[in-house]
Design an enzyme around this catalytic site. Structure first.
Site, PDB file in Angstrom:
ATOM      1  N   ASP A   4       0.773  -1.253   0.000  1.00 22.85           N
ATOM      2  CA  ASP A   4       0.000   0.000   0.000  1.00 22.85           C
ATOM      3  C   ASP A   4       0.806   1.307   0.000  1.00 22.85           C
ATOM      4  OD1 ASP A   4      -1.937  -1.931   0.212  1.00 22.85           O
ATOM      5  OD2 ASP A   4      -2.829  -1.200   2.060  1.00 22.85           O
ATOM      6  N   ASP A  46      -4.630  -0.616  -1.571  1.00 26.64           N
ATOM      7  CA  ASP A  46      -5.955  -0.421  -1.005  1.00 26.64           C
ATOM      8  C   ASP A  46      -6.797   0.127  -2.155  1.00 26.64           C
ATOM      9  OD1 ASP A  46      -7.090  -0.843   1.528  1.00 26.64           O
ATOM     10  OD2 ASP A  46      -7.038   1.283   2.047  1.00 26.64           O
ATOM     11  N   HIS A  48     -10.655   0.982  -2.789  1.00 26.44           N
ATOM     12  CA  HIS A  48     -12.015   1.022  -2.250  1.00 26.44           C
ATOM     13  C   HIS A  48     -13.035   1.591  -3.222  1.00 26.44           C
ATOM     14  CE1 HIS A  48     -10.415  -0.047   1.594  1.00 26.44           C
ATOM     15  NE2 HIS A  48      -9.750   1.071   1.768  1.00 26.44           N
ATOM     16  N   HIS A  65     -10.519   7.236   1.368  1.00 24.44           N
ATOM     17  CA  HIS A  65      -9.135   7.162   0.866  1.00 24.44           C
ATOM     18  C   HIS A  65      -9.041   6.034  -0.148  1.00 24.44           C
ATOM     19  CE1 HIS A  65      -9.415   4.203   4.107  1.00 24.44           C
ATOM     20  NE2 HIS A  65      -8.554   3.503   3.411  1.00 24.44           N
ATOM     21  N   LYS A  90      -7.099  -4.825  -2.707  1.00 21.75           N
ATOM     22  CA  LYS A  90      -7.961  -5.274  -1.605  1.00 21.75           C
ATOM     23  C   LYS A  90      -8.854  -4.123  -1.159  1.00 21.75           C
ATOM     24  CE  LYS A  90      -4.477  -4.000   1.714  1.00 21.75           C
ATOM     25  NZ  LYS A  90      -5.106  -2.727   2.141  1.00 21.75           N
ATOM     26  N   CYS A 134      -2.317  -2.718   7.621  1.00 25.10           N
ATOM     27  CA  CYS A 134      -2.135  -3.728   6.569  1.00 25.10           C
ATOM     28  C   CYS A 134      -0.869  -4.557   6.766  1.00 25.10           C
ATOM     29  CB  CYS A 134      -2.162  -3.078   5.200  1.00 25.10           C
ATOM     30  SG  CYS A 134      -2.339  -4.300   3.918  1.00 25.10           S
TER      31      CYS A 134
HETATM   32  C1  VGL Z   1      -4.979   0.654   5.696  1.00 24.99           C
HETATM   33  C2  VGL Z   1      -6.099   2.095   7.058  1.00 24.99           C
HETATM   34  C3  VGL Z   1      -7.184   2.068   6.226  1.00 24.99           C
HETATM   35  C4  VGL Z   1      -3.736  -0.102   5.383  1.00 24.99           C
HETATM   36  C5  VGL Z   1      -6.069   0.604   4.858  1.00 24.99           C
HETATM   37  O1  VGL Z   1      -3.635  -0.603   4.242  1.00 24.99           O
HETATM   38  O2  VGL Z   1      -2.854  -0.207   6.243  1.00 24.99           O
HETATM   39  N1  VGL Z   1      -5.009   1.400   6.801  1.00 24.99           N
HETATM   40  N2  VGL Z   1      -7.151   1.322   5.131  1.00 24.99           N
HETATM   41 ZN    ZN Z   2      -8.480   1.426   3.487  1.00 20.92          ZN
END
Ligand code: VGL
Ligand code: ZN
Length: 193
Positions: A4, A46, A48, A65, A90, A134
């Site tokens: 990420d 990430d 979404h 985000h 993901k 993550c």
């Molecule tokens: C994550 C916060 C929200 C991560 C993803 O990938 O660490 N952290 N979404």
């Molecule tokens: Zn996230």
């Protein structure tokens, strides 16, 4: 595996991890070490939908985000992405948080576990963002599946929603069997070029 390293998780992004971009040169050096040896390189992101229970507005913990197709969801522009690297996404399920790379899929819909099996990988080196989400979840999941996991201590950064979260996550990963190394001298742990 590079977790990420996206614009939204770097300073100035929607969910900027303090100093998140400070790891990028170490990540790049590590990626090149693996590339030269022909070792598999995986990037997670990430990814979404606009509406998901992961976001505050819909009951979750986070500001919006890494929304699919936006600039914030792109990999940081300084990140080196070799052509041969695999990308797994993901967080597409609007009904749940999914922090673990083991909940990520390639563009062909293959999950991480079967991707690793296909590559005959039983050992992962992990770096990226965020230590307390993550990176933590992926590491614990991998250990649970019997993989050997080495976390690159100087190439991870955490959100620290509560102060100390990242330190706790590191202890937890260690207790469950993760190993830790610095990126410096990492070549010694890899096969010869
Ligand atoms: C994550 C916060 C929200 C991560 C993803 O990938 O660490 N952290 N979404
Ligand atoms: Zn996230």
């Amino acid at each position: 595996m590079v977790v990420d390293v996206q614009n939204d998780f770097c300073p100035g992004g929607a969910l900027g991890v303090p100093d998140g971009d400070a790891i990028i040169s170490r990540v790049n050096k590590t990626v090149v070490l693996f590339e030269r040896r022909g070792l598999p390189i995986l990037f997670t992101r990430d990814w979404h939908p606009r509406e998901t229970k992961h976001f505050k507005e819909f009951g979750g913990a986070w500001p919006p985000h890494c929304i699919q197709g936006t600039k914030g969801a792109r990999f940081h522009p300084d990140l080196v992405l070799p052509k041969a690297a695999l990308i797994l996404s993901k967080g597409m399920d609007p009904e749940q948080d999914s922090y673990s790379g083991f909940q990520a899929f390639t563009d062909h819909g293959r999950d991480l576990e079967s991707t690793l099996r296909e590559l005959e990988v039983d050992q992962l080196f992990i770096c990226g963002l965020a230590t307390d989400y993550c990176v933590r979840a992926t590491t614990l999941d991998g250990l649970r599946r019997g993989l050997t996991i080495r976390v690159l201590r100087d190439a991870i950064r955490g959100v620290d929603l509560k102060p100390g979260d990242s330190e706790m996550a590191i202890k937890e990963m260690r207790v469950h069997g993760a190993q830790f190394s610095e990126t410096r001298g990492l070549a010694r742990l890899l096969p010869k070029e």
